[in-house]
Design a protein around this motif. Structure first.
Motif, short mmCIF file in Angstrom:
data_model
loop_
_atom_site.label_atom_id
_atom_site.label_comp_id
_atom_site.label_asym_id
_atom_site.label_seq_id
_atom_site.Cartn_x
_atom_site.Cartn_y
_atom_site.Cartn_z
N THR A 189 8.89 -4.67 25.94
CA THR A 189 8.27 -3.72 26.88
C THR A 189 8.81 -3.97 28.29
O THR A 189 9.46 -4.99 28.54
CB THR A 189 6.74 -3.88 26.89
OG1 THR A 189 6.43 -5.26 27.08
CG2 THR A 189 6.12 -3.38 25.59
N GLN A 240 3.42 2.73 23.55
CA GLN A 240 2.92 1.83 24.59
C GLN A 240 3.33 2.35 25.97
O GLN A 240 2.55 2.29 26.92
CB GLN A 240 3.48 0.42 24.33
CG GLN A 240 2.72 -0.71 25.00
CD GLN A 240 3.19 -0.96 26.44
OE1 GLN A 240 4.22 -0.45 26.86
NE2 GLN A 240 2.39 -1.69 27.19
N SER A 276 3.08 -15.45 18.62
CA SER A 276 1.67 -15.09 18.78
C SER A 276 0.99 -15.04 17.41
O SER A 276 1.56 -14.54 16.44
CB SER A 276 1.60 -13.73 19.46
OG SER A 276 0.51 -12.97 19.01
N ILE A 324 3.00 -2.67 17.25
CA ILE A 324 3.03 -3.10 18.66
C ILE A 324 1.61 -3.35 19.17
O ILE A 324 0.74 -2.48 19.08
CB ILE A 324 3.75 -2.06 19.55
CG1 ILE A 324 5.22 -1.88 19.11
CG2 ILE A 324 3.67 -2.45 21.03
CD1 ILE A 324 6.11 -3.10 19.29
N VAL A 325 1.41 -4.57 19.69
CA VAL A 325 0.08 -4.99 20.17
C VAL A 325 0.17 -5.26 21.67
O VAL A 325 1.13 -5.86 22.14
CB VAL A 325 -0.35 -6.27 19.43
CG1 VAL A 325 -1.73 -6.73 19.90
CG2 VAL A 325 -0.36 -6.05 17.91
N TRP A 361 6.04 -16.96 26.45
CA TRP A 361 5.67 -17.55 25.16
C TRP A 361 6.68 -17.14 24.09
O TRP A 361 7.59 -16.35 24.36
CB TRP A 361 4.25 -17.09 24.79
CG TRP A 361 4.10 -15.61 24.79
CD1 TRP A 361 3.92 -14.81 25.88
CD2 TRP A 361 4.19 -14.73 23.66
NE1 TRP A 361 3.89 -13.49 25.50
CE2 TRP A 361 4.04 -13.41 24.15
CE3 TRP A 361 4.38 -14.93 22.29
CZ2 TRP A 361 4.08 -12.30 23.31
CZ3 TRP A 361 4.41 -13.82 21.45
CH2 TRP A 361 4.27 -12.52 21.96
N LEU A 389 7.04 1.15 20.57
CA LEU A 389 7.18 0.88 22.01
C LEU A 389 6.98 2.16 22.83
O LEU A 389 6.43 2.12 23.93
CB LEU A 389 8.57 0.30 22.30
CG LEU A 389 8.81 -1.14 21.82
CD1 LEU A 389 10.28 -1.52 21.98
CD2 LEU A 389 7.93 -2.13 22.60
N VAL A 419 2.84 -9.06 33.14
CA VAL A 419 3.18 -9.30 31.73
C VAL A 419 3.79 -10.70 31.56
O VAL A 419 4.82 -11.00 32.16
CB VAL A 419 4.15 -8.23 31.17
CG1 VAL A 419 4.42 -8.47 29.69
CG2 VAL A 419 3.59 -6.83 31.39
N ASP A 420 3.14 -11.52 30.75
CA ASP A 420 3.64 -12.86 30.45
C ASP A 420 4.59 -12.77 29.25
O ASP A 420 4.16 -12.43 28.14
CB ASP A 420 2.46 -13.79 30.14
CG ASP A 420 2.91 -15.24 29.98
OD1 ASP A 420 4.11 -15.48 29.73
OD2 ASP A 420 2.06 -16.13 30.10
N GLN A 446 -1.97 -11.14 12.22
CA GLN A 446 -0.77 -10.52 12.76
C GLN A 446 0.02 -11.63 13.44
O GLN A 446 -0.51 -12.31 14.32
CB GLN A 446 -1.13 -9.44 13.77
CG GLN A 446 -1.91 -8.30 13.15
CD GLN A 446 -2.00 -7.09 14.06
OE1 GLN A 446 -1.33 -7.01 15.08
NE2 GLN A 446 -2.83 -6.15 13.69
N GLY A 501 3.37 -12.42 15.72
CA GLY A 501 4.26 -11.62 16.56
C GLY A 501 5.16 -12.44 17.44
O GLY A 501 4.99 -13.66 17.61
N ILE A 502 6.14 -11.74 18.00
CA ILE A 502 7.03 -12.30 19.02
C ILE A 502 6.97 -11.37 20.24
O ILE A 502 6.35 -10.31 20.18
CB ILE A 502 8.48 -12.45 18.49
CG1 ILE A 502 9.02 -11.08 18.04
CG2 ILE A 502 8.53 -13.44 17.31
CD1 ILE A 502 10.50 -11.09 17.66
N VAL A 503 7.62 -11.79 21.32
CA VAL A 503 7.54 -11.01 22.57
C VAL A 503 8.15 -9.61 22.35
O VAL A 503 9.28 -9.49 21.89
CB VAL A 503 8.29 -11.75 23.71
CG1 VAL A 503 8.25 -10.92 24.99
CG2 VAL A 503 7.68 -13.13 23.94
N ALA A 504 7.38 -8.59 22.69
CA ALA A 504 7.86 -7.21 22.52
C ALA A 504 8.75 -6.81 23.69
O ALA A 504 8.62 -7.34 24.80
CB ALA A 504 6.67 -6.26 22.43
N ASP A 553 2.50 -8.53 25.50
CA ASP A 553 3.00 -7.45 24.66
C ASP A 553 3.69 -8.06 23.45
O ASP A 553 4.63 -8.85 23.60
CB ASP A 553 3.99 -6.57 25.45
CG ASP A 553 3.27 -5.67 26.44
OD1 ASP A 553 2.13 -5.24 26.14
OD2 ASP A 553 3.84 -5.40 27.50
N ILE A 554 3.21 -7.69 22.28
CA ILE A 554 3.62 -8.38 21.05
C ILE A 554 4.22 -7.41 20.04
O ILE A 554 3.67 -6.32 19.83
CB ILE A 554 2.36 -9.05 20.43
CG1 ILE A 554 1.78 -10.05 21.41
CG2 ILE A 554 2.69 -9.68 19.08
CD1 ILE A 554 0.28 -10.02 21.47
N ALA A 555 5.32 -7.84 19.44
CA ALA A 555 5.91 -7.08 18.33
C ALA A 555 5.64 -7.88 17.05
O ALA A 555 6.08 -9.03 16.93
CB ALA A 555 7.41 -6.92 18.54
#
Lengths: 136, 136
Positions: B81, A105, B94, A37-38, B91, A102, B87-88, B74, B76-79, A132-134
């Protein structure tokens, strides 16, 4: 050193050596597996031309390293790369955090160190954008 | 093993052990020192609801790992959260890349693997935003 201790030590040494070699052989994608998680935050300053404010905010963001669920932290400023239409260079400070999950975070969001950071430094920024990136 | 070799091996083992202990003692900020230039790209899809297009783009971004100056990647996709104003989540994919220096980032830009990626996958995206970061 007894013979048993020496054998134990050599065993550990060999394991360490193997670990080091294996890590060096993988070219990339190590962190993605390590911290899935980023959390990437970009700050725009109220005084965009103030290097003093920028440095103060950098100092503030670095305090977030104290939060136990923050597994790695990178604090940055705009890099001197080529100007292209797609590159956003209007921000001032970047906060890149890595978490195990998560839950980590969420702990960070509510953590007293994070709350203290917002209290002490939010007067410096005008706008914040968070991604927030997974990792996949 | 000769005595000289054993001394050498034990010396290396000790150095590795010390290195490991030191790394474990630092809670974070390891990557910032390791890869000082960060390149973070966010892609918005032409078909934002297409999981197929998203997965295809993920697959494309992963090919960038082949570029020799890309030290870590890395994708990624939207986490999942908490939804907050800052928080955007608009998208889709990533791309977080790590370089040793600005030169490495420039090599990546012009690299045939990167050009091939743009040729084969750019029909999938509608918008790209890039952040180039120098760790401090």
């Amino acid at each position: 050193m007894s013979n048993t201790d020496r054998r134990k030590f050599l065993g550990t040494a060999a394991a360490l050596a193997v670990g080091t070699t294996a890590a060096a052989a993988i070219p990339s994608n190590n962190m993605a597996k390590k911290y899935p998680i980023v959390h990437h935050v970009f700050f725009w300053l109220k005084n965009p031309d103030s290097k003093e404010d920028r440095d103060k905010l950098v100092e503030g963001v670095k305090t977030l390293a104290k939060i136990e669920t923050v597994k790695d932290i990178q604090v940055g400023i705009v890099a001197d790369t080529e100007k292209r239409d797609v590159v956003d260079k209007s921000w001032a400070v970047s906060e890149l955090l890595f978490f195990n999950d998560l839950k980590g975070q969420a702990v960070y969001q509510d953590h007293p160190v994070h709350q203290e950071f917002i209290k002490n430094y939010s007067h410096l920024w005008d706008k914040v954008v968070v991604y927030d990136i997974a990792n996949v």
